[in-house]
Design an enzyme around this catalytic site. Sequence first.
Site, PDB file in Angstrom:
ATOM      1  N   CYS A 188      65.646  37.047  85.925  1.00  0.00           N
ATOM      2  CA  CYS A 188      65.406  36.314  84.683  1.00  0.00           C
ATOM      3  C   CYS A 188      66.195  36.922  83.529  1.00  0.00           C
ATOM      4  O   CYS A 188      66.378  36.270  82.493  1.00  0.00           O
ATOM      5  CB  CYS A 188      63.914  36.271  84.359  1.00  0.00           C
ATOM      6  SG  CYS A 188      63.146  37.885  84.181  1.00  0.00           S
ATOM      7  N   GLN A 204      56.160  42.822  86.933  1.00  0.00           N
ATOM      8  CA  GLN A 204      56.262  44.064  87.696  1.00  0.00           C
ATOM      9  C   GLN A 204      55.124  45.027  87.383  1.00  0.00           C
ATOM     10  O   GLN A 204      54.647  45.743  88.273  1.00  0.00           O
ATOM     11  CB  GLN A 204      57.615  44.730  87.426  1.00  0.00           C
ATOM     12  CG  GLN A 204      57.851  45.968  88.286  1.00  0.00           C
ATOM     13  CD  GLN A 204      59.263  46.487  88.168  1.00  0.00           C
ATOM     14  OE1 GLN A 204      60.204  45.715  88.034  1.00  0.00           O
ATOM     15  NE2 GLN A 204      59.430  47.799  88.204  1.00  0.00           N
ATOM     16  N   CYS A 237      59.337  36.197  89.297  1.00  0.00           N
ATOM     17  CA  CYS A 237      58.851  36.314  87.935  1.00  0.00           C
ATOM     18  C   CYS A 237      57.988  35.105  87.580  1.00  0.00           C
ATOM     19  O   CYS A 237      58.410  33.962  87.775  1.00  0.00           O
ATOM     20  CB  CYS A 237      60.056  36.413  86.995  1.00  0.00           C
ATOM     21  SG  CYS A 237      59.707  36.098  85.274  1.00  0.00           S
ATOM     22  N   GLU A 238      56.810  35.349  87.063  1.00  0.00           N
ATOM     23  CA  GLU A 238      55.917  34.240  86.760  1.00  0.00           C
ATOM     24  C   GLU A 238      56.337  33.474  85.508  1.00  0.00           C
ATOM     25  O   GLU A 238      55.827  32.392  85.236  1.00  0.00           O
ATOM     26  CB  GLU A 238      54.482  34.732  86.600  1.00  0.00           C
ATOM     27  CG  GLU A 238      54.218  35.606  85.391  1.00  0.00           C
ATOM     28  CD  GLU A 238      52.751  36.013  85.300  1.00  0.00           C
ATOM     29  OE1 GLU A 238      52.250  36.124  84.175  1.00  0.00           O
ATOM     30  OE2 GLU A 238      52.120  36.222  86.353  1.00  0.00           O
ATOM     31  N   HIS A 239      57.270  34.029  84.730  1.00  0.00           N
ATOM     32  CA  HIS A 239      57.704  33.350  83.509  1.00  0.00           C
ATOM     33  C   HIS A 239      58.839  32.361  83.761  1.00  0.00           C
ATOM     34  O   HIS A 239      58.934  31.345  83.070  1.00  0.00           O
ATOM     35  CB  HIS A 239      58.148  34.386  82.469  1.00  0.00           C
ATOM     36  CG  HIS A 239      57.064  35.337  82.099  1.00  0.00           C
ATOM     37  ND1 HIS A 239      57.272  36.690  81.921  1.00  0.00           N
ATOM     38  CD2 HIS A 239      55.732  35.140  81.896  1.00  0.00           C
ATOM     39  CE1 HIS A 239      56.131  37.275  81.608  1.00  0.00           C
ATOM     40  NE2 HIS A 239      55.185  36.371  81.598  1.00  0.00           N
ATOM     41  N   HIS A 240      59.717  32.652  84.731  1.00  0.00           N
ATOM     42  CA  HIS A 240      60.849  31.771  85.007  1.00  0.00           C
ATOM     43  C   HIS A 240      60.948  31.377  86.480  1.00  0.00           C
ATOM     44  O   HIS A 240      61.810  30.588  86.845  1.00  0.00           O
ATOM     45  CB  HIS A 240      62.162  32.450  84.579  1.00  0.00           C
ATOM     46  CG  HIS A 240      62.206  32.813  83.124  1.00  0.00           C
ATOM     47  ND1 HIS A 240      61.864  34.064  82.660  1.00  0.00           N
ATOM     48  CD2 HIS A 240      62.511  32.076  82.023  1.00  0.00           C
ATOM     49  CE1 HIS A 240      61.984  34.089  81.336  1.00  0.00           C
ATOM     50  NE2 HIS A 240      62.372  32.902  80.925  1.00  0.00           N
ATOM     51  N   HIS A 297      65.528  42.166  87.752  1.00  0.00           N
ATOM     52  CA  HIS A 297      64.907  40.885  87.424  1.00  0.00           C
ATOM     53  C   HIS A 297      65.990  39.855  87.112  1.00  0.00           C
ATOM     54  O   HIS A 297      66.727  39.998  86.130  1.00  0.00           O
ATOM     55  CB  HIS A 297      63.975  41.036  86.219  1.00  0.00           C
ATOM     56  CG  HIS A 297      62.774  41.875  86.489  1.00  0.00           C
ATOM     57  ND1 HIS A 297      61.485  41.391  86.361  1.00  0.00           N
ATOM     58  CD2 HIS A 297      62.645  43.173  86.894  1.00  0.00           C
ATOM     59  CE1 HIS A 297      60.619  42.364  86.663  1.00  0.00           C
ATOM     60  NE2 HIS A 297      61.307  43.445  86.984  1.00  0.00           N
TER      61      HIS A 297
END
Length: 218
Positions: free
Chosen positions: A176, A146, A105-108, A174
């Site tokens: 996250c 995704q 995940c690019e956020h976490h 996910h």
Amino acid sequence: MAPLDAYAESTAPDSSLAPDSPLDTSDRPGRREAEHAIRTLIAYIGEDPAREGLMDTPARVVRSYDEYFGGYNEDPAAILERTFEEIDGYDEMVVLRDIEFVSHCEHHMVPIIGRAHVGYLPRRRVVGISKLARVVEIFARRLQIQERLTAQIANTLSDVLEPFGVGVVLESEHQCMTTRGIQKPGTSMVTSRMIGSFREDRATRQEFEAMIGLHRRR
């Protein structure tokens, strides 16, 4: 200004850079800088990066990043260049299902673990089935969401193979949201991207979904 702060400023997001485009090699920090960043994070959480059990951790983490994010070093379109036209008039769907993948995940920057199902309706040529899995793998081994991962796989197959249609479905968990935040383990996300006949012809889409067993899993 500290070296890492200077690097962060120099690599601020550029709206002209595609989300999956790697930095130019000359702009990327070296292995020593990356290991220093890991040591900083270890200290940030309250650990001692100099203790015996953690001394080699920065080097191990950087080596693992080379593996996790190796997709930035490969061209998925190039993987599909070798095709086969001797198909004796075969004009039915080609489907590869249950392709296991691990992305992040690019956020976490925590894992996305799932399965991809890929299908296409050949126009005049087919590609080796392992290449379909390789395209999934290359895009998965990048920082992702995704929805974009699904679209990138489908768009690349459509652009390079020029089939009558392409269908891609991803099912994944996910971490996250399963190991932090709302903490809902066992929750899966399903995304799809349909192109050409898979989008325009209801019967083709239903055949694809039946072949991958999508409705049975719901």
